[in-house]
Every structure is written in structure tokens, then in C-alpha cells.
Design a protein around this motif. Structure first.
Motif, short mmCIF file in Angstrom:
data_model
loop_
_atom_site.label_atom_id
_atom_site.label_comp_id
_atom_site.label_asym_id
_atom_site.label_seq_id
_atom_site.Cartn_x
_atom_site.Cartn_y
_atom_site.Cartn_z
N ASP A 114 46.25 33.64 20.36
CA ASP A 114 45.82 34.62 19.35
C ASP A 114 46.20 36.03 19.78
O ASP A 114 46.66 36.83 18.97
N SER A 115 46.01 36.33 21.06
CA SER A 115 46.36 37.64 21.57
C SER A 115 47.86 37.87 21.49
O SER A 115 48.32 38.93 21.05
N ILE A 116 48.63 36.88 21.92
CA ILE A 116 50.09 37.01 21.89
C ILE A 116 50.58 37.25 20.47
O ILE A 116 51.40 38.15 20.21
N ALA A 117 50.06 36.47 19.54
CA ALA A 117 50.46 36.63 18.13
C ALA A 117 50.07 37.99 17.59
O ALA A 117 50.80 38.61 16.81
N LEU A 118 48.90 38.47 18.00
CA LEU A 118 48.41 39.77 17.52
C LEU A 118 49.30 40.90 18.04
O LEU A 118 49.68 41.80 17.28
N ILE A 119 49.64 40.86 19.32
CA ILE A 119 50.51 41.90 19.88
C ILE A 119 51.87 41.86 19.19
O ILE A 119 52.44 42.91 18.84
N GLU A 120 52.39 40.66 18.98
CA GLU A 120 53.68 40.56 18.28
C GLU A 120 53.60 41.15 16.88
O GLU A 120 54.57 41.77 16.40
N ALA A 121 52.46 40.99 16.23
CA ALA A 121 52.28 41.56 14.89
C ALA A 121 52.24 43.09 14.94
O ALA A 121 52.81 43.77 14.07
N PHE A 122 51.58 43.65 15.97
CA PHE A 122 51.55 45.10 16.14
C PHE A 122 52.96 45.64 16.40
O PHE A 122 53.34 46.69 15.88
N VAL A 123 53.73 44.92 17.21
CA VAL A 123 55.10 45.35 17.50
C VAL A 123 55.94 45.32 16.23
O VAL A 123 56.69 46.28 15.95
N ARG A 124 55.84 44.25 15.45
CA ARG A 124 56.61 44.17 14.20
C ARG A 124 56.23 45.29 13.23
O ARG A 124 57.08 45.78 12.48
N ALA A 125 54.97 45.69 13.27
CA ALA A 125 54.48 46.75 12.38
C ALA A 125 54.76 48.14 12.95
O ALA A 125 54.38 49.14 12.33
N ASP A 126 55.39 48.20 14.12
CA ASP A 126 55.72 49.47 14.79
C ASP A 126 54.46 50.28 15.08
O ASP A 126 54.44 51.52 14.94
N LYS A 127 53.41 49.57 15.49
CA LYS A 127 52.15 50.22 15.87
C LYS A 127 52.01 50.19 17.39
O LYS A 127 52.40 49.21 18.02
N PRO A 128 51.44 51.24 17.99
CA PRO A 128 51.34 51.33 19.44
C PRO A 128 50.52 50.20 20.07
O PRO A 128 49.50 49.77 19.52
N VAL A 129 50.99 49.77 21.25
CA VAL A 129 50.32 48.75 22.05
C VAL A 129 50.10 49.33 23.44
O VAL A 129 51.04 49.83 24.07
N GLY A 130 48.85 49.30 23.92
CA GLY A 130 48.54 49.84 25.24
C GLY A 130 47.79 48.83 26.09
O GLY A 130 47.08 47.97 25.57
N ALA A 131 47.97 48.93 27.42
CA ALA A 131 47.27 48.05 28.36
C ALA A 131 47.21 48.75 29.71
O ALA A 131 48.15 49.44 30.10
N VAL A 132 46.10 48.52 30.42
CA VAL A 132 45.93 49.21 31.70
C VAL A 132 45.50 48.24 32.80
O VAL A 132 44.81 47.26 32.55
#
Length: 227
Positions: A114-132
Motif C-alpha cells: 500500500d505504501s509503495i503504491a501510494l508513493i508511486e501515485a504521488f510521484v505520478r502526480a508530481d507531488k513532493p515525497v519526503g522521508a527522514v
């Protein structure tokens, strides 16, 4: 403006018999960077409900202004205690996504479909992804629009091998984050141990360690609100 923060649901530190979870500073500091900028923050986790806090991050020596503020903030405590189930959130409802670390994500979020799919969706939508800190592990199996690993050829950072060795968990974690990202073709850049260090590559923001939590959140916010 709305940002989704995703934390781990995993609370077992390998076979040590000790507890783990998310690192409180890595949630609290970004939470207030976003909140104080007028952003609406939603917290999610794989299982929903109250996510596990790494008990070591609650020790007095690890307290910060942000963690103390978070503990005294009833609204923030309610947000955390009622985290949404990850599978129930949609990219359409948020402007960016941010993952706090702690060792927990190495066991669950790194492999969570679910997380992987969600991040891929954010990337396709050109929305920022952050992780620390350890949370850049969530990027390891994410694919970009070209079908290759998202991090291949990208500048990223995260908890380094040296830092893992310093906390004595090199042989406990399921994989070393720095090694895993390099295996995926990332250009991994670490700063000094425990010093703030952030990498921004396009809409991808990664921070190295707890001290990088607020700076990483600020970098993500800058992508949403350019000066």
C-alpha cells in the motif's frame, strides 16, 4: 494545503526482545513545521490507530522542544492515536507525503504494498515525497514512471552505515539502509554522524537522521510554497 505523514506500525526490534517503532522527534519536528505553516496534517500507518513510539525516543536525553510540545498538545496526541489506515488514504486528498523514521519502517513500510503504491501515485502526480532517517527505506522498492527504481540516479540520504554501527544495530536490522539504496542505483550522500543533512532531488526530499527532521520538512514545504 494538506500533508500526509506516514509512520510505522512495527514495534519489535528484530530478535532482541526490545521494542522499536517510530522516532518521536522525527514525527514531532516535521509535524510542527507543517502545522505552524498553516498546513493540515493527517497521520496514517499500516494498521491505523495508535502507532508504536520507539521507547528510546521518549527518554529525557532525547527530548527536544518539539517532542515536549507534542506530548503536551492534546490535538496532536489525538491525531496520532487515531492514525488512519494506510490503505484507506488517497493521493487525491493531499499535496505531499512525508515519512518519519525510527527503525520500525525497515520491517513494515519498506515492503508495504500500500505504501509503495501510494508513493508511486504521488510521484505520478508530481507531488513532493519526503522521508527522514530510516524512512527512506520506503523508497527502495518504489518504481518511477519509467518502470525502473525511483531512486536510481537520484541524490538521496538516510541513516548511514556509520550511524547504524554507532547504535550497535548493524547485525539486528533486516538490511542496512545506505547499502540498500546504493543497490537500487541511488547516489547516496551522507553528512557527518548525527549532523543535519538533507538531499533534495526534484520533488524527492530525504533527511539523514533525527537532527535532519525539521530541515527535511522545511525543504518539503519549500517545494509546496516556493519563496
Amino acid at each position: 494545503m494538506k500533508i500526509l505523514m506516514v509512520v510505522t506500525s512495527h514495534d519489535k526490534l528484530g530478535d532482541t526482545g526490545e521494542k522499536t517503532g517510530f522516532w518521536l522527534e522525527e514525527l514531532a519536528a516535521p509535524y510542527y513545521v507543517f502545522h505552524d505553516a498553516g498546513v493540515t496534517v493527517t497521520i496514517a500507518s499500516p494498521r491505523g490507530g495508535m502507532p508504536p513510539v520507539d521507547p528510546k525516543s521518549n527518554l529525557p536525553e532525547n527530548e527536544t522542544e518539539s517532542t515536549m510540545r507534542f506530548k503536551d498538545d492534546q490535538a496532536a496526541q489525538d491525531d496520532l492515536a487515531h492514525s488512519r489506515r494506510l490503505r484507506e488514504v488517497s493521493v487525491n486528498d493531499f499535496d505531499a507525503i512525508f515519512y518519519p523514521g525510527g527503525h520500525g519502517p525497515l520491517w513494515d513500510l519498506a515492503l508495504d504494498t500500500d505504501s509503495i503504491a501510494l508513493i508511486e501515485a504521488f510521484v505520478r502526480a508530481d507531488k513532493p515525497v519526503g522521508a527522514v532517517c530510516h524512512a527512506p527505506a520506503v523508497l527502495a522498492d518504489v518504481k518511477g514512471p519509467d518502470g525502473d527504481f525511483l531512486v536510481r540516479g537520484r541524490h538521496v540520504t538516510g541513516f548511514t552505515n556509520a550511524e547504524e554501527e554507532a547504535v550497535g544495530l548493524t547485525d539486528v536490522v533486516p538490511f542496512l539502509l545506505e547499502d540498500r539504496l546504493k543497490e537500487r542505483g541511488a547516489t547516496f550522500r551522507g553528512g557527518g554522524d548525527w549532523a543535519p543533512h538533507v538531499e533534495v532531488d526534484g520533488k524527492l526530499v530525504t533527511g539523514q537522521n533525527p537532527a535532519s527532521s525539521a530541515p527535511a520538512a522545511e525543504a518539503l514545504l519549500k517545494l509546496l510554497k516556493p519563496s
